[in-house]
Design a protein around this motif. Structure first.
Motif, short mmCIF file in Angstrom:
data_model
loop_
_atom_site.label_atom_id
_atom_site.label_comp_id
_atom_site.label_asym_id
_atom_site.label_seq_id
_atom_site.Cartn_x
_atom_site.Cartn_y
_atom_site.Cartn_z
N LEU A 49 0.83 -1.24 -0.11
CA LEU A 49 0.10 -0.11 -0.03
C LEU A 49 0.96 1.23 0.20
O LEU A 49 0.44 2.19 -0.72
CB LEU A 49 -0.86 0.00 1.23
CG LEU A 49 -1.75 1.11 1.45
CD1 LEU A 49 -2.90 1.29 0.33
CD2 LEU A 49 -2.56 1.21 2.91
N LYS A 50 1.81 1.32 0.83
CA LYS A 50 2.81 2.55 0.89
C LYS A 50 3.61 2.91 -0.35
O LYS A 50 3.61 3.78 -0.82
CB LYS A 50 3.80 2.44 2.14
CG LYS A 50 3.02 2.49 3.58
CD LYS A 50 3.95 2.30 4.57
CE LYS A 50 3.23 2.38 5.85
NZ LYS A 50 4.22 2.09 7.13
N SER B 39 3.34 6.05 -2.73
CA SER B 39 4.49 6.91 -3.00
C SER B 39 4.54 6.95 -4.89
O SER B 39 5.11 7.90 -5.28
CB SER B 39 5.73 6.30 -2.51
OG SER B 39 5.96 4.99 -2.85
N GLN B 40 4.09 5.83 -5.40
CA GLN B 40 4.26 5.65 -6.77
C GLN B 40 3.04 6.52 -7.64
O GLN B 40 2.93 6.65 -8.83
CB GLN B 40 4.30 4.47 -7.37
CG GLN B 40 5.58 3.53 -7.02
CD GLN B 40 5.53 2.00 -7.13
OE1 GLN B 40 4.65 1.70 -7.61
NE2 GLN B 40 6.47 1.51 -6.55
N GLY B 41 2.13 6.95 -6.61
CA GLY B 41 1.25 7.74 -7.27
C GLY B 41 -0.04 6.85 -7.90
O GLY B 41 -0.78 7.44 -8.71
N THR B 42 -0.18 5.67 -7.44
CA THR B 42 -1.07 4.54 -8.10
C THR B 42 -2.65 5.02 -7.90
O THR B 42 -3.44 4.83 -8.69
CB THR B 42 -0.84 3.12 -7.48
OG1 THR B 42 0.53 3.04 -7.57
CG2 THR B 42 -1.76 2.30 -8.09
N PHE B 43 -2.74 5.61 -6.69
CA PHE B 43 -4.25 6.07 -6.69
C PHE B 43 -4.65 7.36 -6.98
O PHE B 43 -5.70 8.00 -6.62
CB PHE B 43 -4.44 5.95 -4.84
CG PHE B 43 -4.05 4.43 -4.46
CD1 PHE B 43 -4.74 3.39 -5.00
CD2 PHE B 43 -3.14 4.47 -3.32
CE1 PHE B 43 -4.17 1.95 -4.51
CE2 PHE B 43 -2.55 3.00 -2.99
CZ PHE B 43 -3.27 1.91 -3.61
N SER B 44 -3.71 7.98 -7.45
CA SER B 44 -3.77 9.35 -7.89
C SER B 44 -4.50 9.47 -9.47
O SER B 44 -3.97 10.28 -10.26
CB SER B 44 -2.62 10.28 -7.87
OG SER B 44 -1.87 10.64 -6.61
N VAL B 45 -5.66 8.82 -9.67
CA VAL B 45 -6.44 8.76 -10.89
C VAL B 45 -7.56 8.68 -10.60
O VAL B 45 -8.08 8.45 -9.29
CB VAL B 45 -5.95 7.45 -11.47
CG1 VAL B 45 -4.15 7.05 -11.98
CG2 VAL B 45 -5.91 5.89 -10.70
#
Length: 626
Positions: free
Chosen positions: A417-418, A422-428
């Motif tokens: 999850l962390k 940090s990789q922006g996976t959920f910033s979509v």
């Protein structure tokens, strides 16, 4: 002989140097290492009367205690030989051979008196050894028994002296055995055969007459009869008729002894092995080697200071050190058992407290077994405080172990999850739902982890709280959700957090309640075991008083039969006082405990404040135990 070095030979226990008595520290170390109950047999008598030979026989050896072969007194001070009891397992036979009394080379006879008094104070069986017959001269030589009232005190009270104090001697004096060596008379009385015991009792009959000489002659007889309720006599033939053998008995083979003497010596040993009781103090307190050594130190120190040994003070001094040790033993037992039984972290606090209650109960039992005369419950209160502190330590350790395990597990489960955050996976668009799904996966995996312990929910809640800002950011930037959906989601998150906080609060309240209930159980267990111990002590003291009363009644009857009505009348007052004490103790039964338990209960409630909250007025909680 448990935890003690086996003794191949005797060692000087009390040294007598220039009229000064000193405890030999090496011997004391041996004695105090004995944790078994001790049967203490001390022998006294005039010098060169063969005391040491009898003690060697009891040790099962020909040689050991020095026999000597001249007219000089050979044994100086008090010598000790500790051997395993031949008939009772886990008991030690402590043999004490004393310096010969009446040695003309000694300038101060006071030393003899102190040796005699120490033998009385230390022994559970006291052997007096004399030669030829029990006649007027032999009884005169027992003057030491008449001096005991000046050498020993029972009570520390300044009022308890002389006759009043000595009336209690019978309560703690050892059993008495008189051995008569080289006995050549026929055991007959008025033409009838009599036993050695009957011979002794006949010799102890009082002479009639008012003049001082008669009174002086009667004094040792009166003292022996008054102080020693259990009396036994053994008569011995000459061991051999060969003079050359007599001076070296330790080298004489059994087959070379006179058969009658050999049988008499065997009978004596058999009687001692079967009848010698463990050394006990008033109240049935069993004495082991350690306790005996400490009592000896106190007695010798008192004598050396010029004071009179007081049994009550000596026992109280012993109780101080023994009770302190009892607290340590009980604490050690509790800690050892908890370490053995507690598998950290426990699933619930109740699991830990259940183990605590079991271990505490046994620890209190250990304390009760090893403590005595804790009349103000000072040491029991100390134990209560220590166990409460130790319990808190285990609760704290349990919480730390749980916290550490849960944090480590969550750290592992949340790695993916962390990394995704940090990789922006959920910033979509739709990222918030992806995030929620991943978070629920972590929670589900976490819930399936076994043995997380008492901090499982709290650590999870802190973990979720640590993600709150990130979660809010993901929610607010998710373009797939409408503003209304975002508001509803925020409210849902708040509701979930509030429910979790409420659940945690309820758990904390329940744990507080469980802790208070554990304190209540602790209080009740302490009071229960204290009541049982005090009742046992009351019954034991009552039994001792009844035995003393029985002895005094028999002695009074004997005095009446012998025509000594005045003496019998004097004893009547002691009998009446004792009868009154016994009647009072029997009539009070358990009612005498109530004020004591209330006082102790009050003190315990201050130490265990939670217990009082459980039962309301905690002080009265003891009443249901009565």
């Amino acid at each position: 002989m448990e935890s003690a070095v086996p003794m191949e030979a005797p060692i000087c226990l009390v040294e007598n140097k220039n009229g000064e008595l000193m405890v030999n520290q090496q011997a004391l170390q041996i004695l105090t290492s004995i944790t078994d109950p001790v049967m203490v047999v001390a022998i006294v008598g005039l010098y060169r009367t063969g005391k040491s030979y009898l003690m060697n026989r009891l040790a099962g050896k020909n040689a050991g205690f020095s026999l000597g072969s001249t007219v000089q007194s050979h044994t100086k001070g008090i010598w000790m030989w500790c051997v395993p009891h031949p008939r009772y397992l886990d008991h030690t036979l402590v043999l004490l051979d004393t310096e010969g009394l009446g040695d003309v080379e000694k300038g101060d006879s006071k030393n003899d008196s102190w040796i005699f008094a120490l033998a009385i104070l230390l022994s559970s069986t006291f052997v007096y050894n004399s030669m030829n017959t029990i006649n007027h001269q032999a009884l005169e030589q027992m003057q030491y028994v008449t001096e005991l009232t000046e050498l020993i005190k029972v009570k520390s009270s300044p009022n308890a002296v002389g006759e009043e104090d000595s009336a209690e001697f019978v309560g703690f004096f050892p059993d008495f055995v008189w051995t008569v060596r080289d006995f050549t008379l026929e055991l007959e009385l008025d033409g009838h055969a009599i036993t050695p015991d009957e011979y002794l009792e006949n010799a102890l009959k009082l002479s009639k007459g008012k003049n001082p000489k008669v009174a002086m002659a009667n004094l040792p007889r009166e003292c022996i009869r008054k102080f020693f309720p259990k009396r036994k006599c053994f008569t011995f033939d000459r061991p051999t008729n060969l003079k050359s053998f007599l001076s070296h008995l330790e080298d004489v083979h059994e087959s070379e002894l006179e058969p009658a003497f050999k049988d008499q010596a065997d009978n004596f040993c058999s009687y001692i092995f079967s009848n010698a009781k463990p050394k006990t103090l008033s109240g049935g307190i069993v004495v082991n080697g350690n306790r005996l050594g400490k009592l000896l130190e106190t007695y010798v120190k008192t004598i050396s200071s010029g004071d009179i040994p007081c049994l009550e003070n000596a026992v109280l001094a012993l109780a101080e050190t023994e009770n302190s040790a009892a607290v340590q033993k009980a604490t050690q037992h509790y800690v050892e058992q908890m370490v053995l039984k507690v598998d950290f972290p426990t699933e619930t606090l109740q699991d830990l407290l259940k183990l605590h209650t079991d271990c505490e109960k046994k620890a209190i039992s250990v304390f009760m077994k090893h403590s005595f005369k804790d009349d103000t419950q000072k040491f029991q209160k100390e134990l209560v405080q220590i166990l409460e502190s130790k319990k808190d330590d285990f609760i704290h350790q349990n919480e730390e172990e749980s916290t550490k395990k849960c944090q480590t597990k969550l750290e592992y489960l949340s790695q993916t999850l962390k990394e995704a955050i940090s990789q922006g996976t959920f910033s979509v668009p739709g990222g918030y739902q992806l995030y929620r799904k991943e978070r629920e996966k972590i929670k589900n995996n976490y819930h399936q982890v076994p043995k997380k312990g008492v901090k499982a929910d709290e650590v999870l809640q802190r973990f979720l709280q640590s993600l709150a800002m990130t979660e809010e950011s993901i929610l607010q930037t998710d373009q797939a959700l409408t503003e209304q959906e975002k508001v509803l989601e925020v409210e849902q998150v708040k509701r979930e957090a509030a429910e979790k906080e409420k659940k945690l609060l309820e758990q904390q309240q329940m744990e507080v309640q469980q802790k208070m209930e554990a304190q209540q159980r602790s209080y009740e267990e302490n009071m229960k075991q204290l009541k049982e111990k005090m009742e046992e002590e009351r019954i034991q003291i009552l039994r001792e008083q009844e035995n003393i009363l029985d002895h005094k009644l028999k002695e009074q009857k004997k005095l009446m039969e012998e025509g000594f009505c005045e003496n019998a009348e004097e004893m009547k007052r002691q009998i009446e006082d004792l009868q009154e004490k016994i009647e009072t103790a029997e009539s009070e039964k358990s009612s005498w405990l109530s004020p004591i338990l209330d006082t102790v209960g009050t003190a315990l409630m201050f130490m265990l404040p939670g217990a009082g909250k459980v039962v309301g007025l905690g002080i009265k909680a003891a009443s249901h135990l009565l």
